[in-house]
Design an enzyme around this catalytic site. Structure first.
Site, PDB file in Angstrom:
ATOM      1  N   GLU A 165      -3.761   7.721  -5.249  1.00  0.00           N
ATOM      2  CA  GLU A 165      -4.093   6.988  -6.415  1.00  0.00           C
ATOM      3  C   GLU A 165      -5.348   7.331  -7.057  1.00  0.00           C
ATOM      4  O   GLU A 165      -6.412   7.576  -6.401  1.00  0.00           O
ATOM      5  CB  GLU A 165      -4.041   5.509  -6.259  1.00  0.00           C
ATOM      6  CG  GLU A 165      -2.720   5.025  -5.792  1.00  0.00           C
ATOM      7  CD  GLU A 165      -2.941   3.417  -5.295  1.00  0.00           C
ATOM      8  OE1 GLU A 165      -3.852   2.808  -5.548  1.00  0.00           O
ATOM      9  OE2 GLU A 165      -1.715   2.989  -5.078  1.00  0.00           O
TER      10      GLU A 165
ATOM     11  N   HIS B  93      -1.145   0.132  -9.766  1.00  0.00           N
ATOM     12  CA  HIS B  93      -1.751  -0.833  -8.793  1.00  0.00           C
ATOM     13  C   HIS B  93      -2.302  -1.956  -9.577  1.00  0.00           C
ATOM     14  O   HIS B  93      -3.653  -2.240  -9.393  1.00  0.00           O
ATOM     15  CB  HIS B  93      -2.821  -0.029  -8.077  1.00  0.00           C
ATOM     16  CG  HIS B  93      -3.248  -0.585  -6.612  1.00  0.00           C
ATOM     17  ND1 HIS B  93      -3.737  -0.064  -5.336  1.00  0.00           N
ATOM     18  CD2 HIS B  93      -3.198  -1.927  -6.373  1.00  0.00           C
ATOM     19  CE1 HIS B  93      -3.991  -0.992  -4.545  1.00  0.00           C
ATOM     20  NE2 HIS B  93      -3.742  -1.995  -4.868  1.00  0.00           N
TER      21      HIS B  93
ATOM     22  N   ARG C 201       0.713  -1.367  -0.016  1.00  0.00           N
ATOM     23  CA  ARG C 201       0.104   0.148  -0.023  1.00  0.00           C
ATOM     24  C   ARG C 201       0.909   1.234   0.112  1.00  0.00           C
ATOM     25  O   ARG C 201       1.718   1.119   0.837  1.00  0.00           O
ATOM     26  CB  ARG C 201      -0.965   0.127   1.217  1.00  0.00           C
ATOM     27  CG  ARG C 201      -2.127  -0.780   1.215  1.00  0.00           C
ATOM     28  CD  ARG C 201      -3.055  -0.396   0.114  1.00  0.00           C
ATOM     29  NE  ARG C 201      -4.310  -1.521  -0.018  1.00  0.00           N
ATOM     30  CZ  ARG C 201      -4.273  -2.498  -0.882  1.00  0.00           C
ATOM     31  NH1 ARG C 201      -3.175  -2.896  -1.528  1.00  0.00           N
ATOM     32  NH2 ARG C 201      -5.539  -3.092  -0.946  1.00  0.00           N
TER      33      ARG C 201
HETATM   34  N1  NAD Z   1      -0.725  -4.302  -5.167  1.00  0.00           N
HETATM   35  C1  NAD Z   1      -1.557  -5.097  -5.129  1.00  0.00           C
HETATM   36  O1  NAD Z   1      -2.317  -5.339  -6.249  1.00  0.00           O
HETATM   37  C2  NAD Z   1      -2.036  -5.943  -3.966  1.00  0.00           C
HETATM   38  C3  NAD Z   1      -2.986  -7.120  -3.937  1.00  0.00           C
HETATM   39  C4  NAD Z   1      -3.364  -7.972  -2.651  1.00  0.00           C
HETATM   40  C5  NAD Z   1      -2.557  -7.573  -1.681  1.00  0.00           C
HETATM   41  N2  NAD Z   1      -1.754  -6.583  -1.808  1.00  0.00           N
HETATM   42  C6  NAD Z   1      -1.394  -5.990  -0.238  1.00  0.00           C
HETATM   43  O2  NAD Z   1      -0.428  -6.965   0.095  1.00  0.00           O
HETATM   44  C7  NAD Z   1      -0.451  -6.987   1.589  1.00  0.00           C
HETATM   45  C8  NAD Z   1       0.005  -8.385   2.125  1.00  0.00           C
HETATM   46  O3  NAD Z   1      -0.900  -9.347   1.603  1.00  0.00           O
HETATM   47  P1  NAD Z   1      -0.922 -10.755   2.144  1.00  0.00           P
HETATM   48  O4  NAD Z   1      -1.902 -11.637   1.270  1.00  0.00           O
HETATM   49  O5  NAD Z   1       0.643 -11.171   2.196  1.00  0.00           O
HETATM   50  O6  NAD Z   1      -1.224 -10.514   3.710  1.00  0.00           O
HETATM   51  P2  NAD Z   1      -0.931 -11.483   4.911  1.00  0.00           P
HETATM   52  O7  NAD Z   1      -1.932 -11.127   6.012  1.00  0.00           O
HETATM   53  O8  NAD Z   1      -1.112 -12.982   4.500  1.00  0.00           O
HETATM   54  O9  NAD Z   1       0.645 -11.036   5.369  1.00  0.00           O
HETATM   55  C9  NAD Z   1       0.794  -9.851   5.992  1.00  0.00           C
HETATM   56  C10 NAD Z   1       1.776 -10.045   6.849  1.00  0.00           C
HETATM   57  O10 NAD Z   1       2.457  -8.934   7.319  1.00  0.00           O
HETATM   58  C11 NAD Z   1       2.830  -8.926   8.752  1.00  0.00           C
HETATM   59  N3  NAD Z   1       3.002  -7.847   9.284  1.00  0.00           N
HETATM   60  C12 NAD Z   1       1.895  -6.987   9.992  1.00  0.00           C
HETATM   61  N4  NAD Z   1       2.539  -5.755  10.447  1.00  0.00           N
HETATM   62  C13 NAD Z   1       4.225  -6.156  10.429  1.00  0.00           C
HETATM   63  C14 NAD Z   1       5.022  -5.031  10.569  1.00  0.00           C
HETATM   64  N5  NAD Z   1       4.923  -3.897  11.148  1.00  0.00           N
HETATM   65  N6  NAD Z   1       6.380  -5.474  10.180  1.00  0.00           N
HETATM   66  C15 NAD Z   1       6.546  -6.576   9.499  1.00  0.00           C
HETATM   67  N7  NAD Z   1       5.499  -7.688   9.076  1.00  0.00           N
HETATM   68  C16 NAD Z   1       3.953  -7.125   9.760  1.00  0.00           C
HETATM   69  C17 NAD Z   1       1.692  -9.822   9.344  1.00  0.00           C
HETATM   70  O11 NAD Z   1       2.263 -10.522  10.542  1.00  0.00           O
HETATM   71  C18 NAD Z   1       1.377 -11.076   8.029  1.00  0.00           C
HETATM   72  O12 NAD Z   1       2.052 -12.006   8.508  1.00  0.00           O
HETATM   73  C19 NAD Z   1      -1.918  -6.614   1.836  1.00  0.00           C
HETATM   74  O13 NAD Z   1      -2.157  -6.075   3.140  1.00  0.00           O
HETATM   75  C20 NAD Z   1      -2.087  -5.587   0.736  1.00  0.00           C
HETATM   76  O14 NAD Z   1      -2.135  -4.634   1.235  1.00  0.00           O
HETATM   77  C21 NAD Z   1      -1.529  -5.545  -2.525  1.00  0.00           C
END
Ligand code: NAD
Length: 338
Positions: free
Chosen positions: A275, A294, A246
């Site tokens: 965005e 994105h 994000r």
């Molecule tokens: N650009 C895109 O099109 C797109 C698409 C899907 C997801 N995303 C983003 O990807 C992110 C991750 O997705 P995911 O499926 O892996 O989520 P997920 O919930 O499986 O993994 C996120 C991880 O981040 C960790 N975390 C939280 N705070 C933290 C910190 N301060 N430092 C380090 N780690 C921390 C959590 O413990 C968790 O293990 C989503 O939150 C979303 O914003 C972007």
């Protein structure tokens, strides 16, 4: 959850930015919902359009506490994203409103996209493309490109996408290190990280040791603008920053300064703080920033899955009282549908 024949089931889509959501509409209609589409991110339009709705299906619109308070019939807010930073989740949870996200539908796509940005930057693809197009076949970048097998790839966030990326990057990079404070240190997790070839480190080490540092964590109040000037200053000189999570995680002006000073060699970004970006955005057009709009999640398969899973959450909630992938588990399916 039981619903009497007299109860109106109304589902309202806010904004979907051109996404074909006919499959979602069909699922909802088959489950007895009357479906409407507002095609708007405007708060007053959404509030007026959702007055007697039980389900709000959201694309990019911001759903604030005030909006939630002014849509008293809404019992479920179904997002078409893994991220949930556009909804005041605390306000929804306090009122017993479910918030659902799309879990895992684009893990592969997002991980591949992050790796693609990393590879493009470290191989200088953009520089070379511009040189060829300018007729400068022999032009070489002043930045010396690294040999990946001697580089460390760092992950912040070892959830679904972070771990998939570790698997993809492992054969290319010398070492994969990762930081995630919320995954418990148990035999099971230790074995999982060893099997994936990820060395778990602390926050300072992932910043200072990574040649490429990729962010895979949610945007929350705790992580907003986490990548600021101090964070960037603690990163390894001439390293690369990748953000497909994000835009709000990153202070764009600080990244521009780090690129200008040469401390950062490049930034690969699929997401921006605003965005679409406004004219004059500090990173758009910067020669060391590789930006995509994105679309990390996007493929023919993933878009269809997003549409289906968003609507299915609402259908499951209407049938069972609980959605498939709630962000916060709520106590009891005791709310009646309006
Ligand atoms: N650009 C895109 O099109 C797109 C698409 C899907 C997801 N995303 C983003 O990807 C992110 C991750 O997705 P995911 O499926 O892996 O989520 P997920 O919930 O499986 O993994 C996120 C991880 O981040 C960790 N975390 C939280 N705070 C933290 C910190 N301060 N430092 C380090 N780690 C921390 C959590 O413990 C968790 O293990 C989503 O939150 C979303 O914003 C972007």
């Amino acid at each position: 959850m039981s619903t009497s024949n007299s109860v109106a089931l109304r589902a309202v889509y806010t904004d979907l930015d051109g996404t074909d959501f006919s499959a979602g509409r069909e699922l909802l209609t088959a489950a007895g919902f009357e479906v409407s589409y507002l095609d708007s991110q405007d708060s007053e339009t959404i509030i007026a359009g959702a007055q007697d709705a039980s389900a709000l299906l959201v694309g990019y619109a911001q759903i604030t506490r005030e909006m939630i308070e002014r849509m008293p019939t809404v019992k479920i807010i179904a997002l078409m994203s893994m991220g949930f930073n556009n909804v005041d989740v605390d306000a929804a949870t306090e009122r017993g409103i479910w918030v659902t996200t799309i879990v895992g539908a684009a893990t592969e796509e997002v991980a591949v996209h992050a790796l693609t940005l990393a590879l493009s930057l470290t191989r200088g693809i953009e520089f070379s493309r511009r040189a060829v197009e300018a007729g400068q076949w022999n032009e070489r970048d002043s930045l010396v490109q690294p040999r990946l097998s001697e580089c460390t790839f760092g992950l912040m966030g070892l959830g679904r996408i972070g771990m998939k990326l570790a698997e993809l990057a492992r054969p290319l990079f010398g070492e994969i290190i990762g930081y995630d404070p919320f995954i418990p240190d148990t035999d099971e997790t230790r074995e999982r990280f060893v099997a994936a070839g990820v060395r778990r480190v602390d926050a300072a080490t992932v910043r200072s040791s990574s040649d490429v540092l990729s962010l895979h964590l949610p945007l929350t109040a705790d992580t907003a603008a986490m990548v600021d000037a101090a964070f960037l200053g603690s990163m390894k000189p001439l390293s690369y920053l990748i953000n497909v999570s994000r835009g709000g995680l990153v202070d764009s002006s600080a990244v521009r300064d780090a690129l200008d000073s040469g401390h950062l060699a490049g930034a690969g970004l699929d997401v921006l703080d605003v965005e679409p970006p406004l004219p004059g955005h500090p990173l758009v057009g910067h020669s060391r920033a590789l930006i995509t709009p994105h679309i990390a999640y996007f493929s023919g398969q993933s878009e269809a899955e997003y549409v289906r899973m968003q609507a299915q959450n609402v259908v499951s909630w209407a049938k069972r009282g609980t959605p498939d992938t709630p962000l916060v588990p709520l106590a009891a399916p005791s709310l009646s549908i309006h």
